[in-house]
Write a protein that holds these residues in place. Structure first.
Motif, PDB file in Angstrom:
ATOM      1  N   ILE A 144       1.779  23.548  45.061  1.00 55.32           N
ATOM      2  CA  ILE A 144       2.058  22.112  45.083  1.00 55.32           C
ATOM      3  C   ILE A 144       0.872  21.361  45.676  1.00 55.32           C
ATOM      4  CG2 ILE A 144       4.564  22.392  45.252  1.00 55.32           C
ATOM      5  CD1 ILE A 144       4.270  21.673  48.250  1.00 55.32           C
ATOM      6  N   VAL A 145       0.710  20.138  45.228  1.00 55.33           N
ATOM      7  CA  VAL A 145      -0.306  19.252  45.774  1.00 55.33           C
ATOM      8  C   VAL A 145       0.394  18.032  46.341  1.00 55.33           C
ATOM      9  CG1 VAL A 145      -2.367  17.892  45.313  1.00 55.33           C
ATOM     10  CG2 VAL A 145      -1.987  20.033  44.073  1.00 55.33           C
ATOM     11  N   ILE A 146       0.197  17.805  47.630  1.00 54.47           N
ATOM     12  CA  ILE A 146       0.822  16.684  48.317  1.00 54.47           C
ATOM     13  C   ILE A 146      -0.216  15.599  48.558  1.00 54.47           C
ATOM     14  CG2 ILE A 146       2.096  15.953  50.372  1.00 54.47           C
ATOM     15  CD1 ILE A 146       2.917  18.881  50.769  1.00 54.47           C
ATOM     16  N   ASP A 147       0.082  14.375  48.150  1.00 57.08           N
ATOM     17  CA  ASP A 147      -0.817  13.240  48.380  1.00 57.08           C
ATOM     18  C   ASP A 147      -0.462  12.559  49.702  1.00 57.08           C
ATOM     19  OD1 ASP A 147      -2.093  13.767  46.051  1.00 57.08           O
ATOM     20  OD2 ASP A 147      -1.293  12.049  44.936  1.00 57.08           O
ATOM     21  N   ILE A 148      -1.479  12.403  50.540  1.00 62.15           N
ATOM     22  CA  ILE A 148      -1.291  11.735  51.831  1.00 62.15           C
ATOM     23  C   ILE A 148      -2.120  10.451  51.818  1.00 62.15           C
ATOM     24  CG2 ILE A 148      -1.410  11.970  54.338  1.00 62.15           C
ATOM     25  CD1 ILE A 148       0.371  14.073  53.055  1.00 62.15           C
ATOM     26  N   PRO A 149      -1.492   9.283  51.603  1.00 60.81           N
ATOM     27  CA  PRO A 149      -2.247   8.023  51.537  1.00 60.81           C
ATOM     28  C   PRO A 149      -2.945   7.684  52.846  1.00 60.81           C
ATOM     29  CG  PRO A 149      -0.048   7.776  50.591  1.00 60.81           C
ATOM     30  CD  PRO A 149      -0.070   9.088  51.311  1.00 60.81           C
ATOM     31  N   GLU A 150      -2.284   7.932  53.965  1.00 59.22           N
ATOM     32  CA  GLU A 150      -2.863   7.621  55.270  1.00 59.22           C
ATOM     33  C   GLU A 150      -2.863   8.890  56.115  1.00 59.22           C
ATOM     34  OE1 GLU A 150      -0.899   4.342  57.088  1.00 59.22           O
ATOM     35  OE2 GLU A 150      -1.144   3.022  55.354  1.00 59.22           O
ATOM     36  N   ASP A 151      -4.048   9.482  56.209  1.00 58.39           N
ATOM     37  CA  ASP A 151      -4.176  10.748  56.939  1.00 58.39           C
ATOM     38  C   ASP A 151      -4.074  10.506  58.450  1.00 58.39           C
ATOM     39  OD1 ASP A 151      -4.543  13.374  57.496  1.00 58.39           O
ATOM     40  OD2 ASP A 151      -6.643  13.472  56.888  1.00 58.39           O
ATOM     41  N   HIS A 152      -3.434  11.424  59.131  1.00 61.41           N
ATOM     42  CA  HIS A 152      -3.354  11.351  60.593  1.00 61.41           C
ATOM     43  C   HIS A 152      -3.048  12.744  61.139  1.00 61.41           C
ATOM     44  CE1 HIS A 152       0.793  10.617  59.128  1.00 61.41           C
ATOM     45  NE2 HIS A 152       1.150  11.361  60.167  1.00 61.41           N
ATOM     46  N   SER A 153      -3.259  12.936  62.409  1.00 61.32           N
ATOM     47  CA  SER A 153      -3.042  14.242  63.035  1.00 61.32           C
ATOM     48  C   SER A 153      -1.570  14.627  63.001  1.00 61.32           C
ATOM     49  CB  SER A 153      -3.528  14.218  64.495  1.00 61.32           C
ATOM     50  OG  SER A 153      -2.811  13.249  65.243  1.00 61.32           O
ATOM     51  N   GLY A 154      -1.317  15.923  62.873  1.00 58.49           N
ATOM     52  CA  GLY A 154       0.048  16.441  62.913  1.00 58.49           C
ATOM     53  C   GLY A 154       0.686  16.640  61.560  1.00 58.49           C
ATOM     54  N   ILE A 155       0.002  16.216  60.469  1.00 58.30           N
ATOM     55  CA  ILE A 155       0.614  16.325  59.139  1.00 58.30           C
ATOM     56  C   ILE A 155       0.788  17.787  58.729  1.00 58.30           C
ATOM     57  CG2 ILE A 155       0.204  15.966  56.668  1.00 58.30           C
ATOM     58  CD1 ILE A 155      -0.836  13.235  57.283  1.00 58.30           C
ATOM     59  N   LEU A 156      -0.253  18.590  58.902  1.00 57.72           N
ATOM     60  CA  LEU A 156      -0.148  19.999  58.502  1.00 57.72           C
ATOM     61  C   LEU A 156       0.935  20.711  59.299  1.00 57.72           C
ATOM     62  CD1 LEU A 156      -3.830  21.206  57.978  1.00 57.72           C
ATOM     63  CD2 LEU A 156      -2.123  20.598  56.262  1.00 57.72           C
ATOM     64  N   ARG A 177     -10.102  15.841  51.573  1.00 55.63           N
ATOM     65  CA  ARG A 177     -10.121  14.443  52.013  1.00 55.63           C
ATOM     66  C   ARG A 177     -11.017  13.630  51.093  1.00 55.63           C
ATOM     67  NH1 ARG A 177      -9.349  17.376  56.727  1.00 55.63           N
ATOM     68  NH2 ARG A 177      -7.589  16.600  57.981  1.00 55.63           N
ATOM     69  N   GLN A 178     -10.418  12.683  50.395  1.00 55.03           N
ATOM     70  CA  GLN A 178     -11.133  11.794  49.497  1.00 55.03           C
ATOM     71  C   GLN A 178     -11.071  10.373  50.051  1.00 55.03           C
ATOM     72  OE1 GLN A 178      -9.988  12.707  45.301  1.00 55.03           O
ATOM     73  NE2 GLN A 178      -8.727  14.301  46.228  1.00 55.03           N
ATOM     74  N   LYS A 179     -11.728   9.441  49.373  1.00 56.40           N
ATOM     75  CA  LYS A 179     -11.803   8.079  49.891  1.00 56.40           C
ATOM     76  C   LYS A 179     -10.436   7.412  49.955  1.00 56.40           C
ATOM     77  CE  LYS A 179     -16.565   7.056  48.533  1.00 56.40           C
ATOM     78  NZ  LYS A 179     -17.448   6.154  47.737  1.00 56.40           N
ATOM     79  N   GLU A 180      -9.651   7.576  48.890  1.00 56.03           N
ATOM     80  CA  GLU A 180      -8.392   6.847  48.809  1.00 56.03           C
ATOM     81  C   GLU A 180      -7.173   7.667  49.217  1.00 56.03           C
ATOM     82  OE1 GLU A 180      -8.133   5.354  44.893  1.00 56.03           O
ATOM     83  OE2 GLU A 180      -9.818   3.950  45.107  1.00 56.03           O
ATOM     84  N   VAL A 181      -7.299   8.980  49.175  1.00 53.92           N
ATOM     85  CA  VAL A 181      -6.141   9.816  49.477  1.00 53.92           C
ATOM     86  C   VAL A 181      -6.598  11.174  49.985  1.00 53.92           C
ATOM     87  CG1 VAL A 181      -6.004  10.794  47.148  1.00 53.92           C
ATOM     88  CG2 VAL A 181      -3.925  10.643  48.552  1.00 53.92           C
TER      89      VAL A 181
END
Length: 218
Positions: A144-156, A177-181
């Motif tokens: 699966i590929v999960i899109d994270i619009p706003e990256d922050h600590s603790g997601i993983l 990590r890309q520019k938009e997502v």
């Protein structure tokens, strides 16, 4: 992972006095495109199909086939080889090998130790194979590929805890990590793809891609 994990250890080399036609025959027979050139067991250069082509008379010249063959039979790899060769150590990381290939625009690196003793060779194809292995692409299970619009600590930590709570084992995980997502790619043993998607979407995660692969029949 290190270079030694994916390099070819049985390297075919040729001495400097090898004739160009003989080197071409070896490449054709072994399906190689390049050969390290050695002297007393130490690498002194590299001969490739491209180098030979660059040093062969153009078909537009007035040389006859007989003259051309005569010239090639007299020319040795030592006469035309590249003497400055980009190399790498067996203990270097695969990432370092990839960077050197990209920066120097080469498709392979001789692996050397102890003052240019050739112990292997690693090619761009070996790096492709390593990438596939690391990502677990050929393994059975779900991806699966999960899109994270706003990256922050603790997601993983949150994602792994969610899957662990349902006894879903993670084999590989990668973050892009890309520019938009930011994308989190997860490879799992379980083939219950729809259940995994529902678990994660219920927790508020967006799944942009989901695939599963059945085990191969022996």
């Amino acid at each position: 992972m290190n270079v030694q994990n994916y390099m070819t250890a049985e390297v075919v080399t040729v001495p400097e006095d090898t004739k160009v036609l003989e080197a071409l025959d070896i490449m054709k027979e072994r399906n190689f495109h390049r050969l390290p050139v050695v002297r007393n067991g130490r690498m002194v250069g590299l001969i490739t199909e491209e180098i030979i082509q660059e040093n062969s008379p153009s078909t537009a010249t007035s040389l006859s086939i007989h003259e051309l063959n005569y010239l090639l039979t007299k020319t040795t790899v030592g006469d035309i080889m590249h003497k400055t060769v980009v190399t790498i150590s067996a203990t270097d990381l695969l990432e370092e090998a990839a960077v050197r290939m990209l920066e120097d625009e080469v498709g392979a690196l001789p692996v050397v130790e102890d003052e240019d003793k050739v112990i292997g060779i690693i090619t761009d194809k070996d790096l492709f194979r390593a990438f596939i292995d690391v990502m677990g692409y050929n393994n059975k299970g779900s991806r699966i590929v999960i899109d994270i619009p706003e990256d922050h600590s603790g997601i993983l930590e949150d994602i792994t805890n969610i899957l662990a709570a349902d006894n879903i084992s993670i084999n590989q995980i990668a973050v892009y990590r890309q520019k938009e997502v930011t994308q989190v790619v997860i490879q799992m043993d379980s083939l219950q793809l729809e259940e995994i998607k529902e678990i994660l979407t219920t927790e508020g995660y967006t799944i942009s891609s989901a695939t599963s692969k059945e085990p191969k029949n022996n």
